[in-house]
Structures are given as C-alpha cells and as structure tokens.
Design an enzyme around this catalytic site. Sequence first.
Site, mmCIF file in Angstrom:
data_model
loop_
_atom_site.group_PDB
_atom_site.id
_atom_site.type_symbol
_atom_site.label_atom_id
_atom_site.label_comp_id
_atom_site.label_asym_id
_atom_site.label_seq_id
_atom_site.Cartn_x
_atom_site.Cartn_y
_atom_site.Cartn_z
ATOM 1 N N ARG A 46 -13.526 -21.246 4.271
ATOM 2 C CA ARG A 46 -13.588 -22.642 4.672
ATOM 3 C C ARG A 46 -14.943 -23.006 5.291
ATOM 4 O O ARG A 46 -15.415 -24.125 5.158
ATOM 5 C CB ARG A 46 -12.467 -22.910 5.675
ATOM 6 C CG ARG A 46 -12.195 -24.377 5.838
ATOM 7 C CD ARG A 46 -11.177 -24.647 6.893
ATOM 8 N NE ARG A 46 -10.551 -23.408 7.370
ATOM 9 C CZ ARG A 46 -9.305 -23.338 7.776
ATOM 10 N NH1 ARG A 46 -8.547 -24.390 7.725
ATOM 11 N NH2 ARG A 46 -8.796 -22.206 8.257
ATOM 12 N N LYS A 140 -1.329 -7.324 1.923
ATOM 13 C CA LYS A 140 -0.159 -7.407 2.779
ATOM 14 C C LYS A 140 -0.469 -8.274 3.988
ATOM 15 O O LYS A 140 -1.643 -8.423 4.288
ATOM 16 C CB LYS A 140 0.307 -6.026 3.187
ATOM 17 C CG LYS A 140 -0.593 -5.339 4.237
ATOM 18 C CD LYS A 140 -0.007 -4.031 4.637
ATOM 19 C CE LYS A 140 0.876 -4.158 5.849
ATOM 20 N NZ LYS A 140 0.178 -3.969 7.126
ATOM 21 N N HIS A 170 -3.134 -0.361 0.667
ATOM 22 C CA HIS A 170 -4.356 0.453 0.631
ATOM 23 C C HIS A 170 -4.076 1.946 0.740
ATOM 24 O O HIS A 170 -4.906 2.761 0.399
ATOM 25 C CB HIS A 170 -5.385 -0.029 1.661
ATOM 26 C CG HIS A 170 -5.102 0.380 3.073
ATOM 27 N ND1 HIS A 170 -4.185 -0.263 3.858
ATOM 28 C CD2 HIS A 170 -5.620 1.372 3.839
ATOM 29 C CE1 HIS A 170 -4.153 0.314 5.050
ATOM 30 N NE2 HIS A 170 -5.019 1.309 5.066
ATOM 31 N N LYS A 174 -5.927 5.841 -1.107
ATOM 32 C CA LYS A 174 -6.491 6.986 -0.373
ATOM 33 C C LYS A 174 -6.539 8.209 -1.277
ATOM 34 O O LYS A 174 -5.587 8.495 -1.994
ATOM 35 C CB LYS A 174 -5.654 7.275 0.885
ATOM 36 C CG LYS A 174 -5.827 6.216 1.970
ATOM 37 C CD LYS A 174 -5.063 6.594 3.218
ATOM 38 C CE LYS A 174 -4.991 5.432 4.186
ATOM 39 N NZ LYS A 174 -6.137 5.315 5.080
ATOM 40 N N GLU A 208 -1.122 6.759 14.956
ATOM 41 C CA GLU A 208 -2.388 6.090 15.273
ATOM 42 C C GLU A 208 -2.623 6.145 16.776
ATOM 43 O O GLU A 208 -1.674 6.060 17.557
ATOM 44 C CB GLU A 208 -2.330 4.624 14.826
ATOM 45 C CG GLU A 208 -2.154 4.478 13.331
ATOM 46 C CD GLU A 208 -2.246 3.023 12.907
ATOM 47 O OE1 GLU A 208 -3.345 2.590 12.577
ATOM 48 O OE2 GLU A 208 -1.212 2.342 12.939
ATOM 49 N N ASP A 227 5.169 -3.536 9.577
ATOM 50 C CA ASP A 227 3.724 -3.331 9.433
ATOM 51 C C ASP A 227 3.407 -2.024 8.688
ATOM 52 O O ASP A 227 2.428 -1.961 7.950
ATOM 53 C CB ASP A 227 3.090 -3.301 10.834
ATOM 54 C CG ASP A 227 1.575 -3.209 10.793
ATOM 55 O OD1 ASP A 227 0.965 -4.042 10.101
ATOM 56 O OD2 ASP A 227 1.001 -2.313 11.449
ATOM 57 N N HIS A 232 3.419 1.231 3.721
ATOM 58 C CA HIS A 232 2.662 2.481 3.615
ATOM 59 C C HIS A 232 3.564 3.725 3.605
ATOM 60 O O HIS A 232 3.431 4.599 2.747
ATOM 61 C CB HIS A 232 1.654 2.609 4.752
ATOM 62 C CG HIS A 232 0.731 1.433 4.885
ATOM 63 N ND1 HIS A 232 0.266 0.734 3.801
ATOM 64 C CD2 HIS A 232 0.183 0.818 5.975
ATOM 65 C CE1 HIS A 232 -0.534 -0.253 4.222
ATOM 66 N NE2 HIS A 232 -0.580 -0.220 5.530
ATOM 67 N N LYS A 323 1.784 3.337 17.292
ATOM 68 C CA LYS A 323 0.470 3.020 17.869
ATOM 69 C C LYS A 323 0.355 3.730 19.217
ATOM 70 O O LYS A 323 1.361 4.058 19.848
ATOM 71 C CB LYS A 323 0.357 1.516 18.121
ATOM 72 C CG LYS A 323 0.601 0.661 16.905
ATOM 73 C CD LYS A 323 -0.621 0.585 16.040
ATOM 74 C CE LYS A 323 -0.410 -0.351 14.870
ATOM 75 N NZ LYS A 323 -1.399 -0.173 13.825
HETATM 76 C C1 BG6 Z 1 -2.528 -1.682 8.202
HETATM 77 C C2 BG6 Z 1 -1.691 -2.044 9.390
HETATM 78 O O1 BG6 Z 1 -1.890 -2.073 7.022
HETATM 79 O O2 BG6 Z 1 -2.749 -0.279 8.172
HETATM 80 C C3 BG6 Z 1 -2.363 -1.565 10.680
HETATM 81 O O3 BG6 Z 1 -1.516 -3.451 9.461
HETATM 82 C C4 BG6 Z 1 -2.693 -0.099 10.586
HETATM 83 O O4 BG6 Z 1 -1.527 -1.818 11.807
HETATM 84 C C5 BG6 Z 1 -3.439 0.221 9.306
HETATM 85 O O5 BG6 Z 1 -3.472 0.236 11.715
HETATM 86 C C6 BG6 Z 1 -3.594 1.722 9.129
HETATM 87 O O6 BG6 Z 1 -4.473 1.982 8.079
HETATM 88 P P1 BG6 Z 1 -5.358 3.302 8.066
HETATM 89 O O7 BG6 Z 1 -6.029 3.272 6.741
HETATM 90 O O8 BG6 Z 1 -6.304 3.184 9.222
HETATM 91 O O9 BG6 Z 1 -4.413 4.439 8.238
#
Ligand code: BG6
Length: 474
Positions: A46, A140, A170, A174, A208, A227, A232, A323
């Site tokens: 934008r 996502k 994503h 990997k 994480e 999330d 994932h 987290k």
């Molecule tokens: C994202 C989540 O899709 O993946 C995040 O929204 C998360 O909360 C992240 O931290 C983790 O990705 P990676 O590649 O760092 O393991």
Amino acid sequence: IPVSKFDLVLFGATGDLARRKIWPGLFHRFVAGQFDSDSRILGVSRSELTNDEFRDRLREAISVNGDDKAKLLDQFLSLVSYTSIDAKGERGWDVLAEAVRTDSVRAFYLSVAPNFFGPIARRLRNYGIATDESRIVVEKPFGHDLASAKALNAELRECFDEHQIYRIDHYLGKETVQNLMALRFANSLFEPLWNASHIEHVQITVSESLSVEGRGEYYDQSGAMRDMVQNHLMQLLCLTAMEPPSKFKPNAVRDEKVKVIEALEPVDARDIARGQYRASKEHASYLDHAGDPKSRTESFIAMKVNVANWRWAKTPFYLRTGKCLRARTSEIAVYFRNPPHMIFPGIDTPMGNILVIRLQPDEGMTLHTTIKDPGPGGMRLTEASLDMTFADSLAQDEIVQDAYERLIMDVIRGDQTLFMRGDEVEAAWAWVDPIINGWKDRNEKPQPYDSGSSGPEDALLLMHRDGRRWRPIG
Ligand code: BG6
C-alpha cells in the site's frame, strides 16, 4: 537447476516476512545462478514509494559482505521494481497489468493477511493480470478453523484452479524435512521396520526459545495448536506416518498425507497438556506479551496422537511444541522396540534403538545403537551413535538452503509437491476444531510453566502415565 524466465509479483513486499525471508531468499537464489537474467520481481504494497526508495529498503534488508556480493546485489535490484496498490480498491491495478509480460511464468505471492486473499485474487482476474497458467501463493494462517479455511478455499477457487494454488507451509521446504522422505523411500533399510511391529512410539518436538513478544496480538488468537500443530507438526506427522507414494509427484504425495490426517483418532482431553509461560529474568510472562491478563491461550502443547490404521495401530505419536522453552530444537525421534529376547546375562534393558532426525539447528540424523563396551571386562553393553550432520557434507561456503528459497523456486517450476492441497488443510482443521472447541466448552486454563524450562508438569505426566519419557530439550 535454473528456472524459466518469470515475473514474480510479491504482495506485502514491505512486510515483516518479506523483509526477513522472501527478499533475502530470492537474492540467494539469484546469486546461486538460478534466475533467468530476464526475470522480474515486482514488489507491491500500500505504501507510496518510488522504485529507488523501495530498493534502498531492500539494501537494508539483504545484508551482504564484500564488494563481489555488493555488485551482485546491485544486479539483483535492477530486476526489482515497485508499485503501490490498494488491494481492496482499484488504485494501482492498471499499472500492474502493464508491468507483467505474456511470455514469462507469472507468479503472485500473497504475503498478506488472509482477508486480502479473495479481493486480490479477484482483481488479478478482473484486470486480466492472472491467466489460467499463472500461480498464486498464499501464506499461513490458512483459516482459523474448518469453516474459515473452507471459505478461503472457495474464494481462491473462484479465480484459480487447485493446480495453480500454492499454500505454503515453510516446514515442507526445510532440507531435513525433505530428507525424511529420502530416508524413508530411498533406502530399503528402514521401510520394512517402519511400522507398529517394530516402532514402539514416535516423538515429534518443535521447541522454541523465543517468546511471542511483538506478535502477542496475533498469537493470542491462535495459540500453539493453531500456530504450529495444525500445520507444521501435522506435516511432520504426515511425512513420518504416510504410506510410500507410488511416485514423487504432487498428488501422489499429497494423497498419502491426506490419508494420514483422515486416520487420526479424536484426541482424549487426558492426552493433551497445555501450558502458558510465566515470567522469568529474561522474559515477561505470556500474559504480558498477549496484552490480556486473563488470556487462556496456550503457548505450549503436548499431545498423544493415534493414527488408526494397520501400519500404526498401538504405536502412538507424541507431539510437543512451545515458546520460551529451554532451547530451540526440532526433531523427530523414532523409538524402535527392544529385542524380543536378551541373550546377555544380567542385562534386561538394552539402550534401545532410536533414530533421531534433527530438523534444526544442527541438521542431521543420529541412530542410537547398542554395542559391546570395547575392551576387556567381558560382555558389557553400551550405547554408540551413528551420526550424520548435514553441514559436514556441504562445501565450505554452502549453507543449508532456507525453506522459503526452495519453495519459491518450486512455484516458478510449477512443482506443488511441497505445498498443501486444499483438502489437506481442511482435513487438518476438521481434526483440530473439536479439540479447541473442547477447551472452550470446558473453559480450560493452560498450566503455567517457567520460561526456559521444558514445559509444564502435565506434559511430563502424560508420558509417565504411558511408562515413557520425553527426550530432553536441547
Ligand atoms: C511460524 C509460526 O509459522 O513458524 C511461528 O507462526 C514460529 O510462531 C515459526 O515461530 C517457526 O518457524 P521456524 O522455521 O523458525 O522453526
């Protein structure tokens, strides 16, 4: 392998994901020589910016060392231009229609909130910018529950065919996640053992150390289940549990993944542990980050999942993610059954065979085996590991390729294997929804855990009850 000449239009070009992952990833692929030199990338958002102002921003986002790389960055930026567009209005679309060429692969990457998917898709069609051959890429979160995911699928399919839609998870990009398929389906060693007769249980951990600071508002509406688990961890579970596809082709692979999701049993509330981190020296509490002192959203979840089919009956999969945990570490640990009979006197429990696939960091694999303790002293057993680290097999200046780089190049190639199909996403939500609704109905509160720990007590109990233990985090 170089890809065909393309016009990539990136919506959300000034956003956080674009700055951190997409632009640097594109630059790496350019440096690797994968681009046709006549390709173009058009940033769209934008903000009113000139091409030069936008390129200056990219210069800050893509860090380079040395004159050679700086020259390459200049060359890369000469392929990039910028247009300001009102995604839900009509401003700027004519300019975009002028900019895309007819003789190149057209890809539209929507790195924007899902409520923009429909409006952008419609305008791409109405202005004749997208054709039946174009590709559309979405990020996502793909929905918030089954109903919203269905609505998004319907909106996208009004304008694009399923074979044109690339839903990114994503994790599938990997290196180590793809290696899981190579490991399973390019070796004859593991596959005969890859079932309930030989595998006792599987642990999938995505831990994480970061908090949700700065993303509290989004995260509080999602929680770890939406999330991380719905997407994932679900993908990791599917790749570990699926039947061998007959070929490495998009629908052959995705058909097998959908079958796994459809075979998942509903999860008993007793088989789930939810947690929320509390304050520590380094971090404020989840409640502070979420901005809602009463939030009941989980920042940690552990659960026991059963895949109800012949291959996996009675072999549970334990999933865990959170987290603010002790370390950033993601892995799949496959625990093989103990030998049926021990011939060595006085030893009843051997160390066991565990195959650990390390997704990140320190990408690689370890196979834990039991061997004779070397030296005199008779037949004593000890543990030894067969270890492989990806970094060791790469040339010195190579790095493990980032997931986004690979996935974007797959879009240009037109390869959907590592992207989620619409029915797959819906099946995952159909499994997740009743679990989340159950928490809501019971007004369940997550259990607090210390930041920097391995998660809440309940997660340990969940395993203890089954006579098992989590692998240590980090
Ligand atoms: C994202 C989540 O899709 O993946 C995040 O929204 C998360 O909360 C992240 O931290 C983790 O990705 P990676 O590649 O760092 O393991």
